[in-house]
Design an enzyme around this catalytic site. Structure first.
Site, PDB file in Angstrom:
ATOM      1  N   HIS A  91       0.854  -1.188   0.000  1.00 30.76           N
ATOM      2  CA  HIS A  91       0.000   0.000   0.000  1.00 30.76           C
ATOM      3  C   HIS A  91       0.889   1.237   0.000  1.00 30.76           C
ATOM      4  O   HIS A  91       1.957   1.249   0.622  1.00 30.76           O
ATOM      5  CB  HIS A  91      -0.993  -0.004   1.159  1.00 30.76           C
ATOM      6  CG  HIS A  91      -0.424   0.076   2.546  1.00 30.76           C
ATOM      7  ND1 HIS A  91      -0.080   1.275   3.137  1.00 30.76           N
ATOM      8  CD2 HIS A  91      -0.161  -0.886   3.467  1.00 30.76           C
ATOM      9  CE1 HIS A  91       0.358   1.034   4.373  1.00 30.76           C
ATOM     10  NE2 HIS A  91       0.330  -0.269   4.595  1.00 30.76           N
ATOM     11  N   ASP A  93      -0.315   4.359   0.826  1.00 26.62           N
ATOM     12  CA  ASP A  93      -0.797   5.408   1.731  1.00 26.62           C
ATOM     13  C   ASP A  93      -0.123   5.319   3.100  1.00 26.62           C
ATOM     14  O   ASP A  93       0.366   4.256   3.500  1.00 26.62           O
ATOM     15  CB  ASP A  93      -2.328   5.361   1.883  1.00 26.62           C
ATOM     16  CG  ASP A  93      -2.860   4.016   2.365  1.00 26.62           C
ATOM     17  OD1 ASP A  93      -2.296   2.971   2.015  1.00 26.62           O
ATOM     18  OD2 ASP A  93      -3.865   4.017   3.113  1.00 26.62           O
ATOM     19  N   ASP A 122       5.999   1.384   7.519  1.00 25.64           N
ATOM     20  CA  ASP A 122       4.640   0.969   7.120  1.00 25.64           C
ATOM     21  C   ASP A 122       4.175   1.787   5.930  1.00 25.64           C
ATOM     22  O   ASP A 122       3.463   2.754   6.099  1.00 25.64           O
ATOM     23  CB  ASP A 122       3.691   1.127   8.303  1.00 25.64           C
ATOM     24  CG  ASP A 122       2.304   0.584   8.026  1.00 25.64           C
ATOM     25  OD1 ASP A 122       2.129  -0.092   7.002  1.00 25.64           O
ATOM     26  OD2 ASP A 122       1.401   0.847   8.829  1.00 25.64           O
ATOM     27  N   GLU A 156      -5.049   1.321   2.060  1.00 25.19           N
ATOM     28  CA  GLU A 156      -5.005   0.194   3.000  1.00 25.19           C
ATOM     29  C   GLU A 156      -5.335   0.657   4.400  1.00 25.19           C
ATOM     30  O   GLU A 156      -5.997  -0.041   5.167  1.00 25.19           O
ATOM     31  CB  GLU A 156      -3.620  -0.465   2.984  1.00 25.19           C
ATOM     32  CG  GLU A 156      -3.547  -1.775   3.765  1.00 25.19           C
ATOM     33  CD  GLU A 156      -3.290  -1.611   5.258  1.00 25.19           C
ATOM     34  OE1 GLU A 156      -3.564  -2.545   6.033  1.00 25.19           O
ATOM     35  OE2 GLU A 156      -2.828  -0.529   5.696  1.00 25.19           O
ATOM     36  N   GLU A 157      -4.867   1.865   4.735  1.00 25.60           N
ATOM     37  CA  GLU A 157      -5.039   2.358   6.105  1.00 25.60           C
ATOM     38  C   GLU A 157      -6.501   2.687   6.419  1.00 25.60           C
ATOM     39  O   GLU A 157      -6.847   2.903   7.569  1.00 25.60           O
ATOM     40  CB  GLU A 157      -4.148   3.594   6.343  1.00 25.60           C
ATOM     41  CG  GLU A 157      -2.648   3.313   6.182  1.00 25.60           C
ATOM     42  CD  GLU A 157      -2.054   2.447   7.296  1.00 25.60           C
ATOM     43  OE1 GLU A 157      -2.816   2.019   8.185  1.00 25.60           O
ATOM     44  OE2 GLU A 157      -0.834   2.200   7.255  1.00 25.60           O
ATOM     45  N   GLU A 185       4.485  -5.909   4.367  1.00 26.20           N
ATOM     46  CA  GLU A 185       4.196  -5.143   5.582  1.00 26.20           C
ATOM     47  C   GLU A 185       5.324  -5.375   6.600  1.00 26.20           C
ATOM     48  O   GLU A 185       6.021  -6.393   6.538  1.00 26.20           O
ATOM     49  CB  GLU A 185       2.851  -5.582   6.184  1.00 26.20           C
ATOM     50  CG  GLU A 185       1.619  -5.170   5.371  1.00 26.20           C
ATOM     51  CD  GLU A 185       1.087  -3.781   5.733  1.00 26.20           C
ATOM     52  OE1 GLU A 185       1.766  -3.036   6.460  1.00 26.20           O
ATOM     53  OE2 GLU A 185      -0.024  -3.461   5.261  1.00 26.20           O
TER      54      GLU A 185
HETATM   55 ZN   LIG Z   1       0.696  -1.148   6.486  1.00 26.67          ZN
END
Ligand SMILES: [Zn+2]
Length: 423
Positions: A91, A93, A122, A156-157, A185
């Site tokens: 991801h 974001d 992250d 994703e967040e 991740e």
């Molecule tokens: Zn993540």
């Protein structure tokens, strides 16, 4: 470890640092979902010499607008012979910055072995590691079988609906075209994350009756009713949840039980805006609302998770005068667990052994990530999270990623590609 691919990846250390810094410097904050087009353009330019790149906007998904379009990129490098497709999904974001930073959150500062910034661990570090691994593999083995895909996906967040969920609905994660998925991740370079717990979010509202605050007996205080709900949670629900334990290898240990957070509470008149110096009106609140965030185990059916809360509220309805409530489900995510014998698990496990000289540890995540959509919508079970970084640093101030960890996990990813795509 001094095999040719590992050496090639080590030689790309400066490139890996610069790539990670470049990614951190694009402030892809979500909400609102900013700069997705910028980061997709950046990734497209980086990957297009070796990959066919497709940009997909998740039109009409939550948050998608002309001001904040939900752009995703899928890049595919096809080999010279038929074979499986290995897909790395990251991801793009990042969450809000928050307080307490001593570094520039979008500066990508390198200090010793660490690169600092929002999204460093992250998961822009994981994205960068997977790109370096794939590029090194393509240079080392131009004559490979199958395909490598790298995707950079939105949101994703905030649940992944404008990212992986949308792509899965459009067939991008169909098992006919993708066979192995690694989500880099930040689970640490020696751990394989098999899946995650489930989540159930709901709003509960208690009802009352408005009256003058000087004569509350003429009304009915919804906040006091909510107090009774919270007390029932303390007396009954929290002890019951704490007594349940999962066989999922969830880390940290505290998340091996069921948990519930109360995300928000609001009752009575609206909160004043900053700078508003008005005095409060004197009213008995006729409504109080909370949002609950219930995380559940693979052993707990979702129907029982919601029924348990509803039974508790119904109990109050029969025991407490004038108690009335409504409950509204906001979202649900089912748990996901990949089998320990799945091909991607055994392959990455062997790669960790080969590259790092140690046994892989198996974990599961307390919170969910995009694996749920690949599993439920894409019907693709052969999926894990594996990537560099320390999970506990995610969403914290002074988030960082270790360069050595990124290089080590890139080597594990490269070895995994060799196992799966070289006959
Ligand atoms: Zn993540």
């Amino acid at each position: 470890m001094s095999d040719p691919l590992s050496t090639r990846i080590s030689d790309k250390g400066d490139d890996l640092i610069a790539l990670t810094q470049d990614l951190i410097r694009i402030p892809t904050l979500n909400p609102p979902g900013d700069h997705y087009a910028t980061i997709c353009d950046f990734l497209g330019k980086r990957l297009s010499p070796r990959f066919d790149c497709t940009l997909v906007r998740a039109k009409g998904t939550p948050g998608d607008s002309d001001r904040y379009p939900r752009w995703n990129i899928i890049a595919r490098a096809t080999g010279t012979r038929p074979g499986p497709c290995v897909h790395f999904n990251s991801h793009t974001d990042v969450v809000e910055v928050g307080k307490g930073w001593t570094r520039d959150p979008f500066g990508g500062e390198l200090d010793g072995d660490r690169i600092y910034g929002r999204g460093a661990c992250d998961m822009k570090g994981g994205l960068a590691a997977s790109i370096i691994a794939a590029e090194a593999f393509l240079e080392q083995h131009p004559d490979f079988a199958g395909a490598i895909e790298i995707s950079g996906t939105a949101d994703e967040e905030s649940g992944g609906y404008g990212g992986v969920a949308y792509l899965a609905e459009q067939g991008w994660f169909n098992p006919d075209r993708v066979q192995h998925v690694i989500i880099p991740e930040p689970l640490q370079k020696d751990r394989i994350c098999l899946g995650h717990r489930g989540g159930w979010w709901a709003e509960i509202e208690t009802k009352g009756e408005i009256a003058h605050g000087s004569m509350p007996f003429l009304g009915d205080c919804a906040v006091r009713h909510m107090g009774a709900v919270l007390q029932a949670f303390e007396d009954t629900l929290y002890p019951a949840m704490a007594a349940r334990h999962t066989d999922m290898p969830v880390v940290p240990e505290g998340a091996r039980s069921s948990t519930m957070n109360i995300n928000a509470i609001h009752g009575g008149q609206a909160e004043f805006l900053p700078g508003d110096t008005s005095l409060p009106a004197h009213c008995v609140p006729d409504s109080c609302r909370i949002t609950i965030d219930r995380r559940f185990l693979i052993e707990e059916p979702i129907a029982e998770v919601s029924a348990e809360v509803i039974a508790l509220l119904d109990g109050l309805k029969s025991s407490r005068a004038n108690f009335d409530y409504t409950i509204t489900e906001l979202n649900r995510v089912l748990p996901s667990m990949t089998d320990r014998e799945a091909p991607i698990v055994t392959t990455v496990s062997q790669a960790i052994q080969d590259v790092l000289g140690q046994e892989a540890t198996y974990v599961a995540s307390p919170g969910s990530y995009d694996q749920k959509h690949i599993d439920r919508i894409g019907k693709l079970k052969n999926c894990i999270a594996y990537g560099p970084g320390v999970l506990e640093l995610a969403h914290k101030p002074d988030e960082w990623i270790g360069v050595t960890d990124m290089l080590d996990s890139a080597r594990v990813m490269g070895r995994t590609l060799e196992s799966l795509l070289l006959p």
